[in-house]
Design a protein around this motif. Structure first.
Motif, mmCIF file in Angstrom:
data_model
loop_
_atom_site.group_PDB
_atom_site.id
_atom_site.type_symbol
_atom_site.label_atom_id
_atom_site.label_comp_id
_atom_site.label_asym_id
_atom_site.label_seq_id
_atom_site.Cartn_x
_atom_site.Cartn_y
_atom_site.Cartn_z
ATOM 1 N N ALA A 16 0.830 -1.210 0.000
ATOM 2 C CA ALA A 16 0.000 0.000 0.000
ATOM 3 C C ALA A 16 0.864 1.260 0.000
ATOM 4 C CB ALA A 16 -0.948 -0.011 1.197
ATOM 5 N N ALA A 17 1.994 1.218 0.708
ATOM 6 C CA ALA A 17 2.873 2.385 0.775
ATOM 7 C C ALA A 17 3.527 2.677 -0.583
ATOM 8 C CB ALA A 17 3.949 2.175 1.838
ATOM 9 N N GLN A 18 3.659 1.674 -1.444
ATOM 10 C CA GLN A 18 4.259 1.875 -2.765
ATOM 11 C C GLN A 18 3.248 2.466 -3.750
ATOM 12 O OE1 GLN A 18 7.497 1.380 -2.329
ATOM 13 N NE2 GLN A 18 6.777 0.504 -0.394
ATOM 14 N N CYS A 19 1.969 2.208 -3.503
ATOM 15 C CA CYS A 19 0.919 2.633 -4.436
ATOM 16 C C CYS A 19 0.779 4.150 -4.406
ATOM 17 C CB CYS A 19 -0.411 1.963 -4.078
ATOM 18 S SG CYS A 19 -0.371 0.172 -4.281
ATOM 19 N N ASN A 20 0.971 4.746 -5.572
ATOM 20 C CA ASN A 20 0.927 6.205 -5.695
ATOM 21 C C ASN A 20 0.170 6.635 -6.953
ATOM 22 O OD1 ASN A 20 2.673 5.562 -7.753
ATOM 23 N ND2 ASN A 20 4.455 6.581 -6.887
ATOM 24 N N ASP A 21 -0.755 5.829 -7.392
ATOM 25 C CA ASP A 21 -1.527 6.044 -8.627
ATOM 26 C C ASP A 21 -0.684 5.853 -9.882
ATOM 27 O OD1 ASP A 21 -3.935 6.548 -7.282
ATOM 28 O OD2 ASP A 21 -3.452 8.679 -7.053
ATOM 29 N N ASP A 22 0.538 5.365 -9.725
ATOM 30 C CA ASP A 22 1.403 5.102 -10.861
ATOM 31 C C ASP A 22 2.095 3.746 -10.711
ATOM 32 O OD1 ASP A 22 2.795 5.656 -13.276
ATOM 33 O OD2 ASP A 22 4.530 6.339 -12.135
ATOM 34 N N GLU A 47 11.252 1.976 -8.567
ATOM 35 C CA GLU A 47 10.608 3.162 -7.999
ATOM 36 C C GLU A 47 10.177 2.984 -6.539
ATOM 37 O OE1 GLU A 47 7.700 5.079 -10.467
ATOM 38 O OE2 GLU A 47 8.941 4.864 -12.250
ATOM 39 N N THR A 48 10.925 2.136 -5.804
ATOM 40 C CA THR A 48 10.731 2.013 -4.359
ATOM 41 C C THR A 48 12.043 2.397 -3.686
ATOM 42 O OG1 THR A 48 11.510 -0.261 -4.006
ATOM 43 C CG2 THR A 48 9.221 -0.001 -4.785
ATOM 44 N N ASP A 49 12.027 2.523 -2.377
ATOM 45 C CA ASP A 49 13.251 2.834 -1.641
ATOM 46 C C ASP A 49 14.275 1.708 -1.720
ATOM 47 O OD1 ASP A 49 12.259 5.303 -0.859
ATOM 48 O OD2 ASP A 49 11.436 4.524 1.025
ATOM 49 N N THR A 72 18.022 -10.818 -5.463
ATOM 50 C CA THR A 72 17.519 -9.723 -6.288
ATOM 51 C C THR A 72 18.270 -9.719 -7.604
ATOM 52 O OG1 THR A 72 19.060 -8.153 -5.269
ATOM 53 C CG2 THR A 72 16.797 -8.184 -4.402
ATOM 54 N N SER A 73 17.576 -9.306 -8.632
ATOM 55 C CA SER A 73 18.188 -9.051 -9.929
ATOM 56 C C SER A 73 17.276 -8.100 -10.685
ATOM 57 C CB SER A 73 18.403 -10.344 -10.730
ATOM 58 O OG SER A 73 17.177 -10.914 -11.117
ATOM 59 N N GLU A 74 17.887 -7.173 -11.394
ATOM 60 C CA GLU A 74 17.164 -6.219 -12.226
ATOM 61 C C GLU A 74 16.016 -5.543 -11.478
ATOM 62 O OE1 GLU A 74 16.186 -8.174 -15.898
ATOM 63 O OE2 GLU A 74 18.272 -8.696 -16.268
ATOM 64 N N LYS A 75 16.305 -5.116 -10.241
ATOM 65 C CA LYS A 75 15.351 -4.383 -9.399
ATOM 66 C C LYS A 75 14.099 -5.204 -9.068
ATOM 67 C CE LYS A 75 17.096 0.045 -10.906
ATOM 68 N NZ LYS A 75 16.833 1.385 -11.352
ATOM 69 N N ILE A 76 14.308 -6.500 -8.889
ATOM 70 C CA ILE A 76 13.225 -7.418 -8.500
ATOM 71 C C ILE A 76 13.746 -8.318 -7.390
ATOM 72 C CG2 ILE A 76 11.723 -9.316 -9.240
ATOM 73 C CD1 ILE A 76 11.898 -8.140 -12.096
ATOM 74 N N PHE A 77 12.941 -8.474 -6.340
ATOM 75 C CA PHE A 77 13.244 -9.459 -5.312
ATOM 76 C C PHE A 77 12.568 -10.751 -5.743
ATOM 77 C CE2 PHE A 77 12.313 -11.967 -1.584
ATOM 78 C CZ PHE A 77 13.472 -11.868 -0.828
ATOM 79 N N HIS A 78 13.351 -11.827 -5.827
ATOM 80 C CA HIS A 78 12.842 -13.137 -6.227
ATOM 81 C C HIS A 78 12.946 -14.102 -5.060
ATOM 82 C CE1 HIS A 78 13.097 -12.152 -10.556
ATOM 83 N NE2 HIS A 78 14.221 -11.523 -10.227
ATOM 84 N N ARG A 94 10.855 -9.286 4.177
ATOM 85 C CA ARG A 94 10.564 -8.296 5.207
ATOM 86 C C ARG A 94 11.838 -7.884 5.961
ATOM 87 N NH1 ARG A 94 6.667 -9.774 10.135
ATOM 88 N NH2 ARG A 94 8.318 -11.334 10.362
ATOM 89 N N ALA A 95 12.626 -8.862 6.399
ATOM 90 C CA ALA A 95 13.853 -8.554 7.137
ATOM 91 C C ALA A 95 14.799 -7.710 6.285
ATOM 92 C CB ALA A 95 14.533 -9.840 7.588
ATOM 93 N N TRP A 96 14.944 -8.062 5.031
ATOM 94 C CA TRP A 96 15.821 -7.324 4.127
ATOM 95 C C TRP A 96 15.283 -5.916 3.877
ATOM 96 C CZ3 TRP A 96 14.807 -5.877 -1.077
ATOM 97 C CH2 TRP A 96 15.916 -5.341 -1.752
ATOM 98 N N ALA A 97 13.986 -5.805 3.636
ATOM 99 C CA ALA A 97 13.385 -4.494 3.386
ATOM 100 C C ALA A 97 13.524 -3.575 4.596
ATOM 101 C CB ALA A 97 11.911 -4.658 3.017
ATOM 102 N N ILE A 98 13.285 -4.104 5.787
ATOM 103 C CA ILE A 98 13.398 -3.296 6.998
ATOM 104 C C ILE A 98 14.850 -2.855 7.225
ATOM 105 C CG2 ILE A 98 13.251 -3.407 9.521
ATOM 106 C CD1 ILE A 98 10.657 -5.093 9.113
ATOM 107 N N SER A 99 15.779 -3.767 6.983
ATOM 108 C CA SER A 99 17.190 -3.424 7.203
ATOM 109 C C SER A 99 17.713 -2.404 6.212
ATOM 110 C CB SER A 99 18.066 -4.690 7.172
ATOM 111 O OG SER A 99 18.177 -5.180 5.861
ATOM 112 N N ASN A 100 17.017 -2.243 5.072
ATOM 113 C CA ASN A 100 17.438 -1.280 4.057
ATOM 114 C C ASN A 100 16.504 -0.076 3.956
ATOM 115 O OD1 ASN A 100 19.867 -2.400 2.559
ATOM 116 N ND2 ASN A 100 18.513 -4.160 2.656
ATOM 117 N N ALA A 101 15.590 0.054 4.914
ATOM 118 C CA ALA A 101 14.651 1.187 4.893
ATOM 119 C C ALA A 101 15.410 2.476 5.173
ATOM 120 C CB ALA A 101 13.573 0.971 5.949
ATOM 121 N N PRO A 102 14.983 3.558 4.534
ATOM 122 C CA PRO A 102 15.663 4.849 4.737
ATOM 123 C C PRO A 102 15.454 5.369 6.161
ATOM 124 C CG PRO A 102 13.802 5.089 3.224
ATOM 125 C CD PRO A 102 13.906 3.651 3.589
#
Length: 102
Positions: A16-22, A47-49, A72-78, A94-102
């Motif tokens: 939901a936080a990524q959704c920006n009408d685009d 286009e995410t953090d 990850t490859s080509e801006k995709i988490f697999h 989740r652990a990876w995303a939280i550890s790399n959050a701004p």
């Protein structure tokens, strides 16, 4: 609330936080089944953090039906995993995303 519910709630909030009408028109989160059996998870990072961060490939092979691979490859988490490892695969994201959050 159990761990799986908390994890799914976190993923829903992240999406939901990524959704920006685009973003949601081009990219998203995909979870599907594999025929060996197992799961496949694809999470677009464009286009995410997280788009400039990498997750080095991690392969955990415990048995024929107990395994998880993530990278990850080509801006995709697999992630690919066994039939009972979907929560584990999503927890890695989740652990990876939280550890790399701004």
């Amino acid at each position: 609330m159990n761990e799986s519910e908390q994890l799914l709630g976190w993923l829903q909030d992240w999406y939901a936080a990524q959704c920006n009408d685009d973003w949601e028109h081009e990219w998203g989160v995909k979870i599907a089944t594999l025929d060996n059996p197992g799961w496949t998870v694809t999470i677009d990072l464009e286009e995410t953090d997280l788009e400039e961060h990498t997750y080095p490939r991690q392969d955990v092979n415990r048995s024929t039906h107990d395994w998880v691979w993530a990278w990850t490859s080509e801006k995709i988490f697999h992630a690919r995993c066994g039939p009972a490892n979907l929560t584990e695969a999503l927890a890695l994201f989740r652990a990876w995303a939280i550890s790399n959050a701004p």
